[in-house]
Motif scaffolding. Structure first.
Motif, PDB file in Angstrom:
ATOM      1  N   LYS A   6       0.872  -0.835   0.067  1.00  0.00           N
ATOM      2  CA  LYS A   6       0.058  -0.301   0.112  1.00  0.00           C
ATOM      3  C   LYS A   6       0.783   1.315  -0.108  1.00  0.00           C
ATOM      4  O   LYS A   6       0.822   2.237  -0.521  1.00  0.00           O
ATOM      5  CB  LYS A   6      -0.702   0.392   1.491  1.00  0.00           C
ATOM      6  CG  LYS A   6      -2.063   0.893   0.788  1.00  0.00           C
ATOM      7  CD  LYS A   6      -3.527   0.523   1.887  1.00  0.00           C
ATOM      8  CE  LYS A   6      -4.210   1.410   1.274  1.00  0.00           C
ATOM      9  NZ  LYS A   6      -5.278   1.478   3.244  1.00  0.00           N
ATOM     10  N   ILE A   7       1.512   1.261   0.811  1.00  0.00           N
ATOM     11  CA  ILE A   7       2.916   2.316   0.561  1.00  0.00           C
ATOM     12  C   ILE A   7       3.923   2.455  -0.277  1.00  0.00           C
ATOM     13  O   ILE A   7       3.254   3.727  -0.864  1.00  0.00           O
ATOM     14  CB  ILE A   7       3.448   2.558   2.042  1.00  0.00           C
ATOM     15  CG1 ILE A   7       3.763   2.666   3.370  1.00  0.00           C
ATOM     16  CG2 ILE A   7       4.966   3.280   1.720  1.00  0.00           C
ATOM     17  CD1 ILE A   7       4.557   2.438   4.269  1.00  0.00           C
ATOM     18  N   LEU A   8       3.407   1.280  -1.082  1.00  0.00           N
ATOM     19  CA  LEU A   8       4.704   1.923  -2.625  1.00  0.00           C
ATOM     20  C   LEU A   8       3.433   1.977  -3.545  1.00  0.00           C
ATOM     21  O   LEU A   8       3.463   3.074  -4.011  1.00  0.00           O
ATOM     22  CB  LEU A   8       5.214   0.319  -2.945  1.00  0.00           C
ATOM     23  CG  LEU A   8       6.497   0.240  -2.327  1.00  0.00           C
ATOM     24  CD1 LEU A   8       6.669  -0.955  -2.339  1.00  0.00           C
ATOM     25  CD2 LEU A   8       7.502   0.813  -2.732  1.00  0.00           C
ATOM     26  N   ALA A   9       2.095   1.934  -3.816  1.00  0.00           N
ATOM     27  CA  ALA A   9       1.001   2.120  -4.352  1.00  0.00           C
ATOM     28  C   ALA A   9       0.889   3.420  -4.291  1.00  0.00           C
ATOM     29  O   ALA A   9       1.209   4.266  -4.710  1.00  0.00           O
ATOM     30  CB  ALA A   9      -0.201   1.467  -4.077  1.00  0.00           C
ATOM     31  N   GLY A  10       0.697   4.269  -3.110  1.00  0.00           N
ATOM     32  CA  GLY A  10       0.950   5.946  -2.564  1.00  0.00           C
ATOM     33  C   GLY A  10       1.934   6.671  -3.263  1.00  0.00           C
ATOM     34  O   GLY A  10       1.816   7.376  -3.300  1.00  0.00           O
ATOM     35  N   ALA A  11       2.501   5.665  -2.588  1.00  0.00           N
ATOM     36  CA  ALA A  11       4.959   6.333  -3.618  1.00  0.00           C
ATOM     37  C   ALA A  11       4.408   6.779  -4.892  1.00  0.00           C
ATOM     38  O   ALA A  11       4.579   7.968  -5.777  1.00  0.00           O
ATOM     39  CB  ALA A  11       5.757   5.892  -3.238  1.00  0.00           C
ATOM     40  N   PHE A  12       3.586   5.591  -5.982  1.00  0.00           N
ATOM     41  CA  PHE A  12       3.595   5.812  -7.362  1.00  0.00           C
ATOM     42  C   PHE A  12       2.533   7.237  -7.773  1.00  0.00           C
ATOM     43  O   PHE A  12       2.648   7.345  -7.716  1.00  0.00           O
ATOM     44  CB  PHE A  12       2.852   4.134  -7.984  1.00  0.00           C
ATOM     45  CG  PHE A  12       3.277   3.789  -9.495  1.00  0.00           C
ATOM     46  CD1 PHE A  12       4.206   4.449 -10.348  1.00  0.00           C
ATOM     47  CD2 PHE A  12       1.640   4.455  -9.550  1.00  0.00           C
ATOM     48  CE1 PHE A  12       3.721   4.388 -11.519  1.00  0.00           C
ATOM     49  CE2 PHE A  12       1.441   4.295 -10.512  1.00  0.00           C
ATOM     50  CZ  PHE A  12       2.349   4.605 -11.626  1.00  0.00           C
ATOM     51  N   GLU A  13       1.845   6.742  -6.612  1.00  0.00           N
ATOM     52  CA  GLU A  13       0.150   7.798  -6.709  1.00  0.00           C
ATOM     53  C   GLU A  13       0.929   9.221  -7.010  1.00  0.00           C
ATOM     54  O   GLU A  13       0.809  10.522  -7.613  1.00  0.00           O
ATOM     55  CB  GLU A  13      -1.008   7.126  -6.374  1.00  0.00           C
ATOM     56  CG  GLU A  13      -2.130   6.830  -6.346  1.00  0.00           C
ATOM     57  CD  GLU A  13      -2.166   6.877  -7.938  1.00  0.00           C
ATOM     58  OE1 GLU A  13      -2.210   7.611  -8.643  1.00  0.00           O
ATOM     59  OE2 GLU A  13      -2.220   5.627  -8.884  1.00  0.00           O
ATOM     60  N   VAL A  14       2.019   9.481  -6.051  1.00  0.00           N
ATOM     61  CA  VAL A  14       2.264  10.616  -5.735  1.00  0.00           C
ATOM     62  C   VAL A  14       3.393  11.941  -6.721  1.00  0.00           C
ATOM     63  O   VAL A  14       3.231  12.206  -7.110  1.00  0.00           O
ATOM     64  CB  VAL A  14       3.101  10.872  -3.917  1.00  0.00           C
ATOM     65  CG1 VAL A  14       3.921  11.888  -4.308  1.00  0.00           C
ATOM     66  CG2 VAL A  14       1.982  10.923  -3.433  1.00  0.00           C
ATOM     67  N   LEU A  15       4.115   9.897  -7.706  1.00  0.00           N
ATOM     68  CA  LEU A  15       5.456  11.075  -7.960  1.00  0.00           C
ATOM     69  C   LEU A  15       4.709  11.285  -9.478  1.00  0.00           C
ATOM     70  O   LEU A  15       5.153  11.837 -10.396  1.00  0.00           O
ATOM     71  CB  LEU A  15       5.611   8.827  -8.040  1.00  0.00           C
ATOM     72  CG  LEU A  15       7.080   9.624  -9.307  1.00  0.00           C
ATOM     73  CD1 LEU A  15       7.537  10.032  -9.078  1.00  0.00           C
ATOM     74  CD2 LEU A  15       7.900   8.092  -9.043  1.00  0.00           C
ATOM     75  N   ARG A  16       3.485   9.717 -10.503  1.00  0.00           N
ATOM     76  CA  ARG A  16       2.336  10.196 -11.248  1.00  0.00           C
ATOM     77  C   ARG A  16       1.551  11.827 -10.938  1.00  0.00           C
ATOM     78  O   ARG A  16       1.978  12.091 -12.390  1.00  0.00           O
ATOM     79  CB  ARG A  16       1.611   9.052 -11.300  1.00  0.00           C
ATOM     80  CG  ARG A  16       0.710   9.310 -12.478  1.00  0.00           C
ATOM     81  CD  ARG A  16      -0.460   7.960 -12.251  1.00  0.00           C
ATOM     82  NE  ARG A  16      -1.064   7.646 -13.540  1.00  0.00           N
ATOM     83  CZ  ARG A  16      -2.028   8.436 -12.936  1.00  0.00           C
ATOM     84  NH1 ARG A  16      -2.004   8.956 -12.035  1.00  0.00           N
ATOM     85  NH2 ARG A  16      -3.073   8.287 -13.998  1.00  0.00           N
ATOM     86  N   LYS A  17       1.590  11.826  -9.724  1.00  0.00           N
ATOM     87  CA  LYS A  17       0.598  13.461 -10.174  1.00  0.00           C
ATOM     88  C   LYS A  17       1.851  13.958  -9.852  1.00  0.00           C
ATOM     89  O   LYS A  17       1.884  14.863 -10.825  1.00  0.00           O
ATOM     90  CB  LYS A  17       0.047  13.395  -8.572  1.00  0.00           C
ATOM     91  CG  LYS A  17       0.471  14.824  -8.359  1.00  0.00           C
ATOM     92  CD  LYS A  17      -0.507  14.946  -6.797  1.00  0.00           C
ATOM     93  CE  LYS A  17       0.971  14.902  -5.705  1.00  0.00           C
ATOM     94  NZ  LYS A  17       2.042  16.132  -5.441  1.00  0.00           N
ATOM     95  N   ASP A  18       3.156  14.279  -8.821  1.00  0.00           N
ATOM     96  CA  ASP A  18       4.139  15.415  -9.180  1.00  0.00           C
ATOM     97  C   ASP A  18       5.143  14.914 -11.221  1.00  0.00           C
ATOM     98  O   ASP A  18       5.217  16.169 -11.766  1.00  0.00           O
ATOM     99  CB  ASP A  18       5.640  14.928  -9.032  1.00  0.00           C
ATOM    100  CG  ASP A  18       5.114  15.103  -7.027  1.00  0.00           C
ATOM    101  OD1 ASP A  18       4.412  16.114  -6.783  1.00  0.00           O
ATOM    102  OD2 ASP A  18       5.436  14.921  -6.093  1.00  0.00           O
ATOM    103  N   LEU A  19       4.812  13.698 -11.184  1.00  0.00           N
ATOM    104  CA  LEU A  19       4.792  14.228 -12.981  1.00  0.00           C
ATOM    105  C   LEU A  19       4.653  14.485 -14.165  1.00  0.00           C
ATOM    106  O   LEU A  19       4.046  15.158 -15.129  1.00  0.00           O
ATOM    107  CB  LEU A  19       5.437  12.840 -13.706  1.00  0.00           C
ATOM    108  CG  LEU A  19       6.826  11.886 -13.146  1.00  0.00           C
ATOM    109  CD1 LEU A  19       6.656  10.757 -13.174  1.00  0.00           C
ATOM    110  CD2 LEU A  19       7.929  12.920 -13.238  1.00  0.00           C
TER     111      LEU A  19
END
Ligand code: HEM
Ligand SMILES: Nc1ncnc2c1ncn2[C@@H]1O[C@H](COP(=O)(O)OP(=O)(O)OP(=O)(O)O)[C@@H](O)[C@H]1O
Ligand SMILES: Nc1ncnc2c1ncn2[C@@H]1O[C@H](COP(=O)(O)OP(=O)(O)OP(=O)(O)O)[C@@H](O)[C@H]1O
Ligand SMILES: [Mg+2]
Ligand SMILES: [Mg+2]
Lengths: 230, 218, 266, 230, 218
Positions: A6-19
């Motif tokens: 779940k942490i990794l999925a969240g991190a991915f979403e945050v990264l995706r948003k910033d990109l």
């Protein structure tokens, strides 16, 4: 509650948003590139036309350029979070604060790395250096160095973005802490430029890697304390 | 006590610098009921709502939502509580659709794409779904923030001046929405200066003055 | 390094133990101070008396009793202040690390005030130590400052903690200040071991830590004596600064009369 | 409508306001000082322990430190104007845009100058330089150099604060334009450090002064175009 | 034409990117009269008010206030026109008093100190005059922005949702204030979603839809 996937999925979403934001504004990377180019130029101007000197210190100037750019990039990456209290919104969704850390720190590292790769040929031409130990090795080293900047950078940018005088506070806090790992990056890069007859590269890279492990671990554990308001 | 109260505020105070925004406040709200929060400007409504939403925590005292302590159980509670605040929580450079999609994915909303499209339609922003929030008017931002809130039905909805900036049609929609939430069993706390409108929508009222509850609790 | 093959009278031999005894006393007093709150009224005074007393005697020992250093002559005597000052700074900053960690584990204004006090006193001692080192460097190395690894890491450490102190000044909200500076304190502490090992990692022109077995026992004794004196003073400084910090903190976080204390610390 | 005395009075009010904010937050100058100290350290660290080299290039490093700090300081000075559209409010009071320019540019110059004076002794100690041509002369030169940074800096900071990704845009715009006057500052400062046997100082200062006249004139005329929205 | 109209909008359009926020708008407002501006969210009210305040200028068309063209005569007009906007124009790090004093000095208000104190009292912020605006609640900011507006009596007051965020007492005060302005001969343009309240305070009404005037002008 929040397992590792779940942490990794969240991190991915945050990264995706910033990109996504970066892609929509297309401003940060472009401007960063010009900024570090200007910095590199500035060095050669301010230090006179001694090309031997420039070549000798190329690694130092190069990393200084990246470092200066990193301050701007990190500041910007949290400026978008302070508008409309977006970071509060993110936390309350809820997003694990550690996921926010991983996403932002990794995104910043990638951004810096891209920057360093893009600026590299210009630097090589400007300062007349040779890459003796292989470009792949250099790219790996650059990524390691950028990771080493972005982990403490993300923590400190989160602090600075909430305090008064945020723009000036970030470098003030960040630079001194980064000096040791920056030194390792500079030395290792210098060896790649000038050759490594005494096989010191390994130990510098090892030092850099240990700093990375330490900083990423600390950031992962401590970042939630900063963005949680209690 | 078969079912814990939706909100249990026990002797809560919150300090900013030398000033107490909320002072020794105690009240409870039973599950499924709606509370109207009123008070003069600066009386502490927003601060209270932010504490209920686990955005910030009391300097002293305890808040329990559905029997769970906010400070300790924040991760679980945030999943069930939704806050509409003065600040819109929007990313200025993401489009309306991207703003909603981000939240939908992080909340694990099934069929995120369809849900987002339906909500954009509901708040009347379908034609502007590709515009960045930066280009929105005040009321359009408010509408987008409301859509963001509705992506997942909360067990407790905290609404800070939800009628502000909305046009008359928007206000009517908001009223209908509050009724709908209540009927669905969601607890509602509504802070507004439009007292009559608020009263017609709620069961109880809490009036704050300088951070303290004033008058009998309904 | 500096081998002295002289032999000493048994009287002198006995004297060499004195610093260790004083050190034990100071450590015991600090222990009592920490673990017995009631004793704090007098322990710090005792420490102050010992510290000041020893410090008054220190110049005599360092400047005339101990023989001049073999290679550097009389300038080498700065050693007896430079080295203990730097040691004390490192102790204070390590304490800052402990207090920061403690605050993050269990919020308490005590650890926050201790963190503030130790950082400030640590920077003070560090600045004095580095300044003395610089004064010493001029005659021995020919320049006040060189970009040697030890000196550079020392300078970095001072800047890092100055940044830490500056950050504390920028944040008005006591809770945020405490939390954020604790985080920064932990990141900053990474530099303490870096400084310590810098002489080994980067072959440095600065002296590596010499081993007591290779140094003249008289020198060791005077060094230990000075360190003990400064340790007592360090404890007093930190304690006094801590009192100031906690008074200020209590004022900042006091619940007003209209609000009798409920719940207590955050 | 707006005679010269009125412009000056307005400029004074703008300056007063900025100083008040600086005084209330007490953040900018403090942070800037630490920042440039850290930058000076950074240079020496990144460039290795060659103290001869450091002394020789001291003037260059010194001005680079000031320049980096100026980027942060200028950004901060317009950040306070974008919150709540305060600059719009200022314009509509009405305040003559040229008064805003004069007030802000002068305030920034003074801030930078203070910074440079405070950092000076540290720099002298760290890089082991000697001031051969007199401290008063140096202080004057520094002020001239700071004026030369702040006039174009204010114009560009205003542009950048309106654009997306403002933080990265400012240095990008600023650096290239500043190169010539920065070069003059560095050369003149170097001559003050190393002595001026060939009496070149005068011509470098003259060059710097002409750049100043040019930049301030251009800024005075162009600034209104930037903050007026038409 | 003995006296020029307070506002004369001639075929005005304003474009943001590809979108027309205001499109071919024409109307006049005689001196001393009050206009109610209504319209759905995003209909262009704020954009129109900003153009009237000379904060921005039309892409096409002309605006004349008291017979003077806004683009050409901005310096003179700004002295006589006041805008209360969504954005508060406040400096977050200046205290309430310092914010007002700055404006008073720039506007050349005589006895600035006394005037500022009187206004702080009027909006109920005397006890908070030393707090920085950053620490204010939403309504307190609005009150401070209103005080800022009143430092010098304008000939034309442009009010964008002046009731938003104000508590009931504040709303009543605002209503009284608008009446007072009108009685003193100041022209008023009032944009609000509280249509009834607005109508009771104004003489005419302009309803916008997608940037165009709709229905007969009252
Ligand atoms: C903060 C970190 C520092 C530590 C822990 C430290 C520690 C020491 C120690 C233990 C010695 C004695 C070595 C021996 O003979 O056994 C020493 C000597 C010395 N230190 Fe430092 N010092 C520090 C910083 C500095 C600085 C900043 C300077 C100068 C600017 C300096 C200048 C000297 C000099 C000149 C000596 C004598 C070196 C020699 O014998 O060749 N030190 N220091
Ligand atoms: N800076 C901008 N960039 C792009 N579009 C904008 C900008 N400002 C406003 N708009 C667009 O112009 C239109 C009118 O906006 P405006 O703010 O004037 O509406 P409004 O009538 O005040 O609405 P509200 O009742 O929500 O305040 C909207 O479609 C909005 O998206
Ligand atoms: N970050 C802060 N720092 C300092 N003081 C604050 C802060 N936030 C709120 N306050 C103070 O706390 C008090 C309560 O503010 P709050 O925003 O909760 O009021 P409110 O009831 O929501 O008012 P409004 O009706 O104006 O929205 C006010 O006195 C305000 O000045
Ligand atoms: Mg509120
Ligand atoms: Mg509007």
């Amino acid at each position: 509650m929040s397992g590792h996937p779940k942490i990794l999925a969240g991190a991915f979403e945050v990264l995706r948003k910033d990109l996504l934001i970066e892609w929509r504004t297309r401003a940060r990377l472009n401007a960063l590139i010009f900024f570090s180019l200007a910095t590199l130029l500035l060095f050669s101007f301010a230090l006179g036309p001694d090309s031997e000197l420039l070549r000798k210190n190329a690694a130092g100037y190069y990393w200084l350029g990246i470092l200066m750019a990193s301050v701007l990039s990190l500041g910007e990456s949290f400026r978008i979070e302070t508008e409309n209290l977006a970071l509060d919104g993110l936390r309350l969704i809820p997003t694990d604060p550690r996921a926010v850390f991983l996403g932002k720190a990794f995104g910043n590292a990638v951004m810096l790395w891209l920057l360093s790769l893009i600026v590299l040929p210009v630097m090589v031409a400007l300062y007349d250096v040779t890459i003796r130990e292989g470009v792949a090795q250099l790219a790996g080293l650059l990524f390691l160095g950028c990771l080493g900047i972005s982990a403490p950078g993300t923590v400190y940018a989160a602090i600075a973005s909430n305090a008064r005088a945020r723009d000036v506070l970030l470098p003030l806090l960040l630079f001194p802490v980064l000096l040791p790992s920056l030194l390792a990056s500079v030395k290792a890069t210098g060896l790649i430029f000038e050759g490594d007859p005494m096989l010191q590269l390994r130990s510098w890279v090892g030092l850099l890697a240990s700093f990375n492990v330490l900083y990423w671990g600390l950031g992962f554990v401590l970042f939630p304390k900063i963005i949680e308001d209690d | 006590m078969s079912q814990p109260a939706a909100i249990e505020v026990v002797d809560v105070s919150k300090r900013f610098g030398p000033r107490w925004a909320v002072a020794r406040l105690t009240f409870t709200l039973a599950t499924g009921r709606a509370l109207l929060l009123t008070g003069h400007n600066g009386s502490g409504k927003t601060t209270l709502l932010r504490m209920l939403a686990t955005a910030t925590f009391p300097t002293a005292g305890h808040i329990r939502l559905f029997g769970q302590e906010t400070r300790a159980e924040r991760a679980a509670l945030r999943d069930e509580v939704a806050l509409l605040s003065h600040a819109s929580f929007l990313y200025e450079d993401l489009s309306a659709e991207q703003n909603l999609t981000l939240v939908a994915r992080l909340r694990g909303v099934p069929q995120a794409k369809a849900a987002v499209a339906a909500l954009l339609d509901k708040v009347g922003l379908t034609t502007r779904s590709d515009s960045p929030a930066r280009h929105f008017s005040a009321g359009m931002r408010k509408r987008l923030a409301i859509a963001r809130l509705l992506l997942k039905r909360p067990k407790l909805a905290l609404l800070d001046e939800p009628f502000g900036e909305l046009d008359p049609a928007g206000i009517r929609q908001m009223e209908a929405l509050i009724r709908e939430l209540k009927d669905g069993g969601t607890g509602v706390v509504l802070a507004t200066h439009l007292v009559e409108q608020g009263q017609s929508l709620t069961d109880e009222r809490l009036h704050l003055e300088n951070g303290r509850a004033v008058g009998a609790q309904a | 390094m500096r081998h002295w093959t002289l032999t000493y009278s048994s009287q002198t031999q006995a004297l060499l133990w004195l610093p260790m005894i004083l050190l034990a006393l100071v450590l015991a007093l600090i222990g009592v101070h920490v673990f017995d709150p009631k004793a704090r009224r007098w322990t710090w005074k005792a420490l102050a008396v010992i510290g000041v007393g020893m410090a008054v005697g220190q110049p005599f020992l360092a400047l005339s009793w101990v023989p001049p250093e073999k290679y550097m002559g009389d300038t080498g005597r700065i050693l007896y202040v430079h080295v203990p000052q730097v040691w004390m700074a490192l102790i204070a900053l390590t304490l800052n690390f402990g207090a920061s960690l403690a605050f993050l584990l269990k919020k308490s204004w005590v650890s926050d005030a201790l963190a503030e006090a130790s950082a400030e006193v640590g920077v003070l001692f560090g600045a004095v130590g580095v300044t003395l080192g610089a004064l010493w460097a001029k005659p021995t190395w020919g320049a006040y400052w060189t970009w040697d690894a030890r000196l550079t890491t020392a300078a970095i450490l001072l800047v890092v903690y100055s940044g830490y102190l500056a950050l504390r000044k920028f944040i008005e909200d006591p809770e945020k200040r405490a939390t954020w500076s604790a985080v920064v304190g932990i990141f900053a502490a990474v530099d303490i071991p870096v400084l310590w090992f810098s002489v080994k990692w980067w072959r440095s022109m600065h002296q590596t830590q010499s081993n007591p077995s290779t140094v003249d026992p008289l020198m060791t004794a005077v060094l230990r004596y000075s360190a003990t004196a400064f340790l007592a003073l360090l404890a007093v400084f930190i304690y006094q600064r801590f009192l100031v910090a906690s008074a200020k903190r209590n004022e900042e976080v006091a619940l007003p009369e209209a609000l009798p204390a409920v719940g207590g610390t955050p």
